[in-house]
Scaffold this motif. Structure first.
Motif, PDB file in Angstrom:
ATOM      1  N   GLU A 125       4.206   1.617  16.621  1.00 41.35           N
ATOM      2  CA  GLU A 125       5.324   1.920  15.728  1.00 41.35           C
ATOM      3  C   GLU A 125       6.487   2.479  16.548  1.00 41.35           C
ATOM      4  OE1 GLU A 125       5.644   1.200  12.602  1.00 41.35           O
ATOM      5  OE2 GLU A 125       3.619   0.938  11.815  1.00 41.35           O
TER       6      GLU A 125
ATOM      7  N   SER B 298       0.561   4.717  12.176  1.00 40.53           N
ATOM      8  CA  SER B 298       0.564   4.305  10.771  1.00 40.53           C
ATOM      9  C   SER B 298      -0.659   3.398  10.613  1.00 40.53           C
ATOM     10  CB  SER B 298       1.835   3.541  10.414  1.00 40.53           C
ATOM     11  OG  SER B 298       1.700   2.176  10.761  1.00 40.53           O
TER      12      SER B 298
ATOM     13  N   GLN C 234      -0.769   0.431   9.958  1.00 42.06           N
ATOM     14  CA  GLN C 234      -0.209  -0.920   9.924  1.00 42.06           C
ATOM     15  C   GLN C 234      -1.238  -2.034  10.116  1.00 42.06           C
ATOM     16  OE1 GLN C 234       2.850  -1.695   9.011  1.00 42.06           O
ATOM     17  NE2 GLN C 234       2.342  -3.864   9.179  1.00 42.06           N
TER      18      GLN C 234
ATOM     19  N   LYS D 235      -3.988  -2.238   7.378  1.00 49.63           N
ATOM     20  CA  LYS D 235      -3.601  -2.760   6.060  1.00 49.63           C
ATOM     21  C   LYS D 235      -3.412  -4.266   6.123  1.00 49.63           C
ATOM     22  CE  LYS D 235       1.333  -1.392   6.032  1.00 49.63           C
ATOM     23  NZ  LYS D 235       2.359  -0.714   5.245  1.00 49.63           N
TER      24      LYS D 235
ATOM     25  N   ARG E 252       2.715  10.854  15.279  1.00 45.87           N
ATOM     26  CA  ARG E 252       3.620  10.294  16.291  1.00 45.87           C
ATOM     27  C   ARG E 252       4.068  11.419  17.208  1.00 45.87           C
ATOM     28  NH1 ARG E 252       6.976   5.901  12.480  1.00 45.87           N
ATOM     29  NH2 ARG E 252       5.069   5.150  11.519  1.00 45.87           N
TER      30      ARG E 252
ATOM     31  N   GLN F 132       2.516   9.286   4.782  1.00 43.68           N
ATOM     32  CA  GLN F 132       3.209   8.107   4.257  1.00 43.68           C
ATOM     33  C   GLN F 132       2.506   7.588   3.018  1.00 43.68           C
ATOM     34  OE1 GLN F 132       3.376   4.956   7.149  1.00 43.68           O
ATOM     35  NE2 GLN F 132       5.280   5.708   8.046  1.00 43.68           N
TER      36      GLN F 132
ATOM     37  N   ASP G 267       1.562   4.426   2.021  1.00 41.41           N
ATOM     38  CA  ASP G 267       1.481   3.182   2.782  1.00 41.41           C
ATOM     39  C   ASP G 267       0.976   2.073   1.861  1.00 41.41           C
ATOM     40  OD1 ASP G 267       1.691   1.899   5.312  1.00 41.41           O
ATOM     41  OD2 ASP G 267      -0.510   1.750   5.292  1.00 41.41           O
TER      42      ASP G 267
ATOM     43  N   HIS H 161      11.577  -3.251  14.026  1.00 40.95           N
ATOM     44  CA  HIS H 161      10.628  -2.639  13.097  1.00 40.95           C
ATOM     45  C   HIS H 161       9.270  -2.539  13.795  1.00 40.95           C
ATOM     46  CE1 HIS H 161       9.248  -1.220   9.305  1.00 40.95           C
ATOM     47  NE2 HIS H 161       8.493  -2.262   9.035  1.00 40.95           N
ATOM     48  N   HIS H 162       8.506  -3.586  13.824  1.00 39.93           N
ATOM     49  CA  HIS H 162       7.317  -3.672  14.676  1.00 39.93           C
ATOM     50  C   HIS H 162       7.011  -5.142  14.924  1.00 39.93           C
ATOM     51  CE1 HIS H 162       5.311  -4.335  10.915  1.00 39.93           C
ATOM     52  NE2 HIS H 162       5.434  -3.086  10.529  1.00 39.93           N
TER      53      HIS H 162
ATOM     54  N   GLY I 136      10.443   2.030   4.669  1.00 36.08           N
ATOM     55  CA  GLY I 136      10.822   0.680   5.022  1.00 36.08           C
ATOM     56  C   GLY I 136       9.598  -0.177   5.227  1.00 36.08           C
ATOM     57  N   GLY I 137       9.839  -1.462   5.304  1.00 33.28           N
ATOM     58  CA  GLY I 137       8.723  -2.366   5.522  1.00 33.28           C
ATOM     59  C   GLY I 137       9.236  -3.747   5.808  1.00 33.28           C
ATOM     60  N   SER I 138       8.325  -4.710   5.723  1.00 31.13           N
ATOM     61  CA  SER I 138       8.728  -6.076   6.044  1.00 31.13           C
ATOM     62  C   SER I 138       7.717  -7.071   5.500  1.00 31.13           C
ATOM     63  CB  SER I 138       8.827  -6.249   7.558  1.00 31.13           C
ATOM     64  OG  SER I 138       7.585  -5.995   8.178  1.00 31.13           O
TER      65      SER I 138
ATOM     66  N   ARG J 293       5.315  -9.879   6.755  1.00 36.53           N
ATOM     67  CA  ARG J 293       4.680  -9.997   8.071  1.00 36.53           C
ATOM     68  C   ARG J 293       4.568 -11.457   8.487  1.00 36.53           C
ATOM     69  NH1 ARG J 293       5.400  -4.570   7.475  1.00 36.53           N
ATOM     70  NH2 ARG J 293       4.053  -3.767   5.842  1.00 36.53           N
TER      71      ARG J 293
ATOM     72  N   GLY K 234       4.696  -5.563   3.060  1.00 35.03           N
ATOM     73  CA  GLY K 234       4.533  -4.257   2.440  1.00 35.03           C
ATOM     74  C   GLY K 234       5.592  -3.300   2.903  1.00 35.03           C
ATOM     75  N   LEU K 235       5.288  -2.051   2.714  1.00 37.84           N
ATOM     76  CA  LEU K 235       6.205  -1.015   3.183  1.00 37.84           C
ATOM     77  C   LEU K 235       5.503   0.330   3.175  1.00 37.84           C
ATOM     78  CD1 LEU K 235       9.034  -0.314   0.538  1.00 37.84           C
ATOM     79  CD2 LEU K 235       6.610  -0.055   0.174  1.00 37.84           C
ATOM     80  N   ALA K 236       6.159   1.299   3.784  1.00 34.88           N
ATOM     81  CA  ALA K 236       5.649   2.665   3.743  1.00 34.88           C
ATOM     82  C   ALA K 236       6.811   3.585   3.413  1.00 34.88           C
ATOM     83  CB  ALA K 236       5.031   3.041   5.082  1.00 34.88           C
TER      84      ALA K 236
HETATM   85  N1  ASP Z   1       4.052   0.654   9.251  1.00 40.34           N
HETATM   86  C1  ASP Z   1       5.465   0.732   8.975  1.00 40.34           C
HETATM   87  C2  ASP Z   1       5.988   2.126   9.318  1.00 40.34           C
HETATM   88  O1  ASP Z   1       5.224   3.055   9.443  1.00 40.34           O
HETATM   89  C3  ASP Z   1       5.803   0.460   7.560  1.00 40.34           C
HETATM   90  C4  ASP Z   1       5.498  -0.941   7.168  1.00 40.34           C
HETATM   91  O2  ASP Z   1       5.969  -1.866   7.830  1.00 40.34           O
HETATM   92  O3  ASP Z   1       4.806  -1.114   6.155  1.00 40.34           O
HETATM   93  O4  ASP Z   1       7.194   2.308   9.436  1.00 40.34           O
END
Ligand code: ASP
Length: 587
Positions: A173, A195, A197, A200, A219, A233, A235, A445-446, A482-484, A486, A527-529
């Protein structure tokens, strides 16, 4: 039974009842032949009266009570003659006929009141006493209520709450990992999850198409007011969804919380802004839209008049502070000092006043005629009485600096009311971020975030321009989450790793389990967190998340109450096959 009532519930209707209460002595005062004790528990404060004439022994015992003694009291509820309208139990008091000291207390190091005399450090050292203060307790009650409503909403939408491990393999992250040595596997380490991530996403492969978790994340970053090394979070992840589905579901969640926790109804959809517009108009990917003052770019129209600052600038951009033409020299100097602070780092600030009578004054009168300055005003839509504040320089830097100034002006003009909530979705984030220092792209983002399908052809040709299917929700200038969507296609994921500079081997070593899982039918998912601590602090009207966490860490990542982190025994180190060597830096 220690008590049959709480200290917060008795009212005039209860007059005449015989009750038993237990709690802490907030304070006690002797007035003539009477002793008054304020008894406190989680629910409130009730006044207890001891009468010297009626029961001298009991009154004597009450006179011996110190602050924070734990006591049990029995007595009759009576109407008060002088009522206290500041507390809900202020119409009554208890005429005591029994008193038991359940425990004594040392004198507490600060007063247990909302307006305590205890400073931050002292309160954190004695956090268990700090938590007795009603204002802190209210924050934890709010936190509980929100967690409850989050579960209620998500349950009603068919989400399953599933726990994921805390001892994991590193999750990317973008921060540093906290690591935990493994005794059973000497020389090897777990990471604490930044997270959940990857887990999930695995759950989506497993078919659990609506997952959530109120999850602890870790973190190892430098701390600020709104950051803690461990935080919580909300999540979430869903399968068979696109960006619109995710936004709709979680806009619903945010609305539900505002409605059932704060009594605020948002009937309209939350506004949306592209990342490009957010940067162009507010210089930030999390604009505070409780107020206007958008940026206006003047770059070309101000060039060529001999003012080198603007002639050489990649960007000249300004805001209009309404009604601020009345600002004195001193006030303007303060603003200049503000932008020159090292945290902001601007070289200077250009100002232009459009006086109420329409005349123009400015800090750049030497270079520009009144007519030219009036043209700027036209472009910026400044009216008589307004102050234009303008900055020049390298584009991104200048935008960020002006963003700080805009927020400062919003603050000064009282436009950032804590009871006014302005949610916003920021969409179309770039997929990549270029890093000058290491000369390579990083995932904004990731690495699992999907590119916008329209931009896939640009991946190799115009990498920096590729938009992500990523979204943030922002409230009052704070990123709530935020999220995205995938990547669920193995080939596209490979391309992504390649662009991020991962070799096939490195990608396999770090994320092999996810890539393997994707070979067995990964559904489209996203998804998002949401930052739970932040969400609570925004609703509580606080600037820091520390006060919504029962046992927080300070800015050096320390818990000053239990004095962690701390050194561990040699025996523990030996068992873990670890040797501590301090470098010069630490010594
Ligand atoms: N894992 C991401 C974060 O912690 C959130 C996500 O993309 O669902 O920011």
């Amino acid at each position: 039974m220690y008590r049959d009532r709480t200290c917060g519930e008795l009212r005039l209707d209860n007059a005449g009842e015989h009750v038993k209460l237990a709690g802490w002595v907030q304070r006690s005062r002797k007035m003539g032949g009477m002793t008054f004790v304020d008894l406190r528990d989680r629910y409130g404060i009730t006044q207890i009266v001891f009468n010297q004439e009626i029961n001298p022994e009991l009154c004597e015992a009450a006179n011996g009570l110190g602050r924070e003694f734990v006591v049990q009291v029995t007595g009759r509820v009576e109407e008060r003659t002088s009522k206290n309208h500041n507390i809900p139990t202020g119409d009554i008091e208890i005429y005591a006929d029994g008193l038991t000291v359940l425990n004594k207390s040392d004198i507490p190091p600060f007063t247990i009141e909302d307006n305590t005399d205890g400073g931050d450090d002292l309160r954190m050292k004695y956090r268990y006493l700090d938590l007795r203060r009603p204002c802190v307790r209210r924050n934890l009650e709010l936190r509980h209520r929100m967690a409850f409503e989050i579960r209620r909403y998500l349950d009603s939408k068919g989400f399953l709450e599933i726990e994921t491990p805390i001892l994991v393999k590193s999750t990317p992250e973008g921060a540093r990992d906290f690591v935990v040595p493994s005794r059973m596997n000497p020389g090897e380490f777990y990471a604490l999850p930044q997270s959940p991530q990857l887990f999930k996403q695995l759950l989506m492969v497993s078919g659990y198409d609506r997952y959530f978790q109120i999850a602890k994340c870790f973190r190892d970053e430098d701390l600020r007011a709104d950051r803690q090394p461990e935080f919580t979070q909300i999540d979430c992840e869903m399968s068979f969804v696109d960006q619109e589905d995710v936004i709709e579901m979680f806009e619903g969640l945010v609305k539900h919380i505002f409605k059932y926790v704060k009594g605020i109804d948002f009937s309209d959809s939350f506004p949306r802004m592209t990342w490009n517009d957010a940067m162009r108009l507010y210089g930030s990917d999390k604009p505070d839209i409780r107020f206007g003052m958008p940026f206006v770019e003047l770059t070309e129209m101000v060039k060529g008049k001999g003012f080198a600052v603007m002639d050489d600038a990649e960007l000249t951009v300004g805001i209009v502070a309404p009604g601020c033409a009345t600002y004195t020299r001193k006030q303007i100097d303060q603003l200049t000092d503000f932008v020159k602070r090292p945290q902001i780092g601007a070289k200077g600030l250009v100002w232009v006043k459009i006086e109420a009578d329409g005349s123009v004054k400015s800090s750049v009168g030497k270079f520009f005629s009144e007519d030219e300055l009036r043209d700027w005003a036209g472009k910026m839509e400044a009216r008589p009485g307004d102050l234009m504040l303008i900055m020049s320089g390298e584009a991104m830097k200048t935008r960020k600096q002006l963003c700080e100034l805009r927020l400062e002006m919003g603050e000064r003009l009282g436009l950032r009311d804590k009871n006014n909530f302005a949610p916003l979705w920021v969409i179309d984030f770039p997929l990549f971020e270029w890093d000058e220092e290491t000369q390579r792209y990083y995932a904004m983002h990731h690495p699992f975030t999907s590119p916008n399908p329209e931009d896939i052809p640009l991946l190799h040709t115009d990498t920096g321009k590729v938009r992500a299917t990523a979204y943030d929700i922002v409230v009052n200038g704070t990123e709530l989450g935020g999220g995205s969507i995938r990547i669920h296609d193995a080939a596209l994921q490979d391309t992504m790793f390649e662009l991020l500079g991962f070799t096939q081997e490195k990608a396999m070593e770090q994320f092999g389990f996810l890539m393997n899982a994707f070979k067995y039918g990964a559904p489209p998912h996203g998804g998002l967190a949401l930052g739970f601590d932040r969400f609570v602090s925004i609703l509580a009207g606080l600037d820091t998340i520390r006060d919504v966490i029962a046992f927080p860490k300070n800015n050096s990542g320390r818990d000053v109450m239990n004095e962690s982190p701390s050194v561990i025994d040699q025996a523990q180190l030996d068992e873990l096959c670890l040797k501590v060597e301090m470098s010069d830096k630490e010594n």
